[in-house]
Design a protein around this motif. Structure first.
Motif, short mmCIF file in Angstrom:
data_model
loop_
_atom_site.label_atom_id
_atom_site.label_comp_id
_atom_site.label_asym_id
_atom_site.label_seq_id
_atom_site.Cartn_x
_atom_site.Cartn_y
_atom_site.Cartn_z
N GLU A 28 -23.28 62.03 -12.77
CA GLU A 28 -22.59 61.16 -13.72
C GLU A 28 -22.98 59.70 -13.50
OE1 GLU A 28 -18.40 61.98 -13.37
OE2 GLU A 28 -18.62 63.96 -14.32
N ALA A 29 -23.09 59.27 -12.24
CA ALA A 29 -23.52 57.90 -11.95
C ALA A 29 -24.94 57.66 -12.46
CB ALA A 29 -23.42 57.63 -10.45
N LEU A 30 -25.83 58.62 -12.21
CA LEU A 30 -27.21 58.47 -12.68
C LEU A 30 -27.29 58.51 -14.20
CD1 LEU A 30 -28.94 60.71 -10.00
CD2 LEU A 30 -29.01 58.21 -10.13
N ASP A 31 -26.46 59.35 -14.83
CA ASP A 31 -26.42 59.38 -16.30
C ASP A 31 -25.94 58.05 -16.87
OD1 ASP A 31 -27.44 61.95 -16.59
OD2 ASP A 31 -25.45 62.90 -16.66
N LYS A 32 -24.99 57.41 -16.19
CA LYS A 32 -24.54 56.08 -16.65
C LYS A 32 -25.70 55.09 -16.57
CE LYS A 32 -19.61 56.25 -15.70
NZ LYS A 32 -18.49 55.66 -14.92
N TYR A 33 -26.47 55.17 -15.48
CA TYR A 33 -27.65 54.30 -15.37
C TYR A 33 -28.62 54.58 -16.51
CZ TYR A 33 -32.39 53.09 -14.31
OH TYR A 33 -33.68 52.64 -14.45
N ILE A 34 -28.95 55.85 -16.73
CA ILE A 34 -29.92 56.21 -17.77
C ILE A 34 -29.42 55.75 -19.14
CG2 ILE A 34 -30.98 58.15 -19.00
CD1 ILE A 34 -31.02 59.62 -16.21
N THR A 35 -28.19 56.08 -19.46
CA THR A 35 -27.62 55.71 -20.77
C THR A 35 -27.51 54.20 -20.90
OG1 THR A 35 -26.39 57.79 -20.86
CG2 THR A 35 -25.65 56.03 -22.32
N GLY A 36 -27.09 53.54 -19.83
CA GLY A 36 -26.95 52.09 -19.88
C GLY A 36 -28.28 51.39 -20.11
N SER A 37 -29.31 51.80 -19.37
CA SER A 37 -30.60 51.11 -19.47
C SER A 37 -31.39 51.50 -20.72
CB SER A 37 -31.43 51.32 -18.21
OG SER A 37 -31.77 52.67 -18.06
N THR A 38 -31.36 52.76 -21.10
CA THR A 38 -32.15 53.19 -22.26
C THR A 38 -31.37 53.07 -23.56
OG1 THR A 38 -31.52 55.52 -22.13
CG2 THR A 38 -33.46 54.83 -20.85
N GLY A 39 -30.05 53.06 -23.47
CA GLY A 39 -29.22 53.04 -24.68
C GLY A 39 -28.65 51.68 -25.03
N GLY A 40 -29.06 50.64 -24.30
CA GLY A 40 -28.55 49.31 -24.60
C GLY A 40 -27.06 49.18 -24.33
N GLN A 41 -26.63 49.65 -23.15
CA GLN A 41 -25.22 49.60 -22.78
C GLN A 41 -25.05 48.96 -21.39
OE1 GLN A 41 -22.99 53.21 -23.61
NE2 GLN A 41 -24.61 53.88 -25.00
N LYS A 43 -22.70 47.47 -20.04
CA LYS A 43 -21.39 47.71 -19.42
C LYS A 43 -21.46 48.92 -18.47
CE LYS A 43 -17.71 49.68 -21.36
NZ LYS A 43 -16.69 49.99 -22.32
N LEU A 44 -22.22 49.95 -18.86
CA LEU A 44 -22.36 51.13 -18.00
C LEU A 44 -23.12 50.78 -16.71
CD1 LEU A 44 -23.17 54.01 -20.52
CD2 LEU A 44 -21.02 53.58 -19.30
N LEU A 45 -24.10 49.91 -16.83
CA LEU A 45 -24.85 49.48 -15.64
C LEU A 45 -23.93 48.72 -14.68
CD1 LEU A 45 -28.16 48.30 -17.33
CD2 LEU A 45 -27.76 50.43 -16.08
N LYS A 46 -23.07 47.88 -15.22
CA LYS A 46 -22.12 47.14 -14.38
C LYS A 46 -21.18 48.10 -13.65
CE LYS A 46 -22.04 42.92 -17.08
NZ LYS A 46 -21.29 42.08 -18.01
N GLU A 47 -20.83 49.20 -14.29
CA GLU A 47 -19.94 50.19 -13.67
C GLU A 47 -20.58 50.88 -12.48
OE1 GLU A 47 -18.30 53.16 -16.30
OE2 GLU A 47 -17.88 51.65 -17.84
N VAL A 48 -21.88 51.11 -12.55
CA VAL A 48 -22.54 51.96 -11.56
C VAL A 48 -23.38 51.18 -10.54
CG1 VAL A 48 -24.63 52.50 -12.88
CG2 VAL A 48 -23.64 54.21 -11.37
N PHE A 49 -23.78 49.95 -10.85
CA PHE A 49 -24.55 49.14 -9.91
C PHE A 49 -23.61 48.40 -8.95
CE2 PHE A 49 -28.75 47.97 -12.33
CZ PHE A 49 -29.13 49.29 -12.30
N HIS A 50 -23.94 48.40 -7.67
CA HIS A 50 -23.25 47.54 -6.73
C HIS A 50 -23.59 46.09 -7.10
CE1 HIS A 50 -22.47 45.39 -2.98
NE2 HIS A 50 -21.57 46.33 -2.77
N PRO A 51 -22.65 45.16 -6.99
CA PRO A 51 -22.92 43.77 -7.38
C PRO A 51 -24.10 43.12 -6.67
CG PRO A 51 -20.57 44.08 -6.94
CD PRO A 51 -21.26 45.36 -6.56
N ASP A 52 -24.44 43.57 -5.46
CA ASP A 52 -25.55 42.99 -4.71
C ASP A 52 -26.86 43.76 -4.87
OD1 ASP A 52 -23.89 40.99 -3.68
OD2 ASP A 52 -23.27 42.26 -2.01
N LEU A 53 -26.89 44.72 -5.79
CA LEU A 53 -28.08 45.55 -5.97
C LEU A 53 -29.28 44.70 -6.38
CD1 LEU A 53 -28.61 48.92 -7.53
CD2 LEU A 53 -29.67 47.03 -8.72
#
Length: 139
Positions: A28-41, A43-53
């Motif tokens: 689910e975390a990886l799907d959020k990354y995929i959807t966030g980066s490829t789908g123009g979202q 907000k999903l990247l912010k949910e799954v990325f650590h702030p210091d990434l």
């Protein structure tokens, strides 16, 4: 002996259930990354990325760094990239995981390969590290 078998089966069942849950949560975390980066979202990247990434890659034979914040800022809300992502590999123990994802575009024969490190905190898997490269076949 009759009492030990049910207890052992219960223990095995709990272990299996936890493993399924973590595998599902990592996906689910990886799907959020995929959807966030490829789908123009973003907000999903912010949910799954650590702030210091940070993202790491090779540019002109040197290690280059791209901040996760800049990556999220470069993701345009509502502007899908047309890319497709698929999870290739996941391995984890307890609260630490590694994963491999392929991101490809139908108009490009050279996909990106992303390598992730994730940590589980408060029941959630968070991406703490990303490296990427282009999948170039060397002859």
């Amino acid at each position: 002996m009759k009492t030990i078998v049910p207890i052992l089966l219960l223990f095995i069942g709990i272990q299996y259930s936890t493993a399924q849950t973590d595998d599902t949560l990592i996906r689910e975390a990886l799907d959020k990354y995929i959807t966030g980066s490829t789908g123009g979202q973003p907000k999903l990247l912010k949910e799954v990325f650590h702030p210091d990434l940070n993202l790491y890659y090779i540019r002109e034979d040197h290690i280059a760094t791209w901040s996760g914040k800049a990556y999220i800022d470069d993701t345009k809300e509502g502007k899908p990239t047309g890319e497709l992502g698929k999870i290739l590999f996941i391995d984890y123990t307890n609260d630490a995981a590694v994963a491999k994802v392929e991101i490809s575009h139908p108009k490009n024969d050279t996909p990106y390969i992303d390598y992730f490190m994730l940590l589980k905190t408060d029941g959630n898997w968070v991406i703490v590290h990303k490296m990427f490269t282009k999948k170039i076949e060397k002859s």
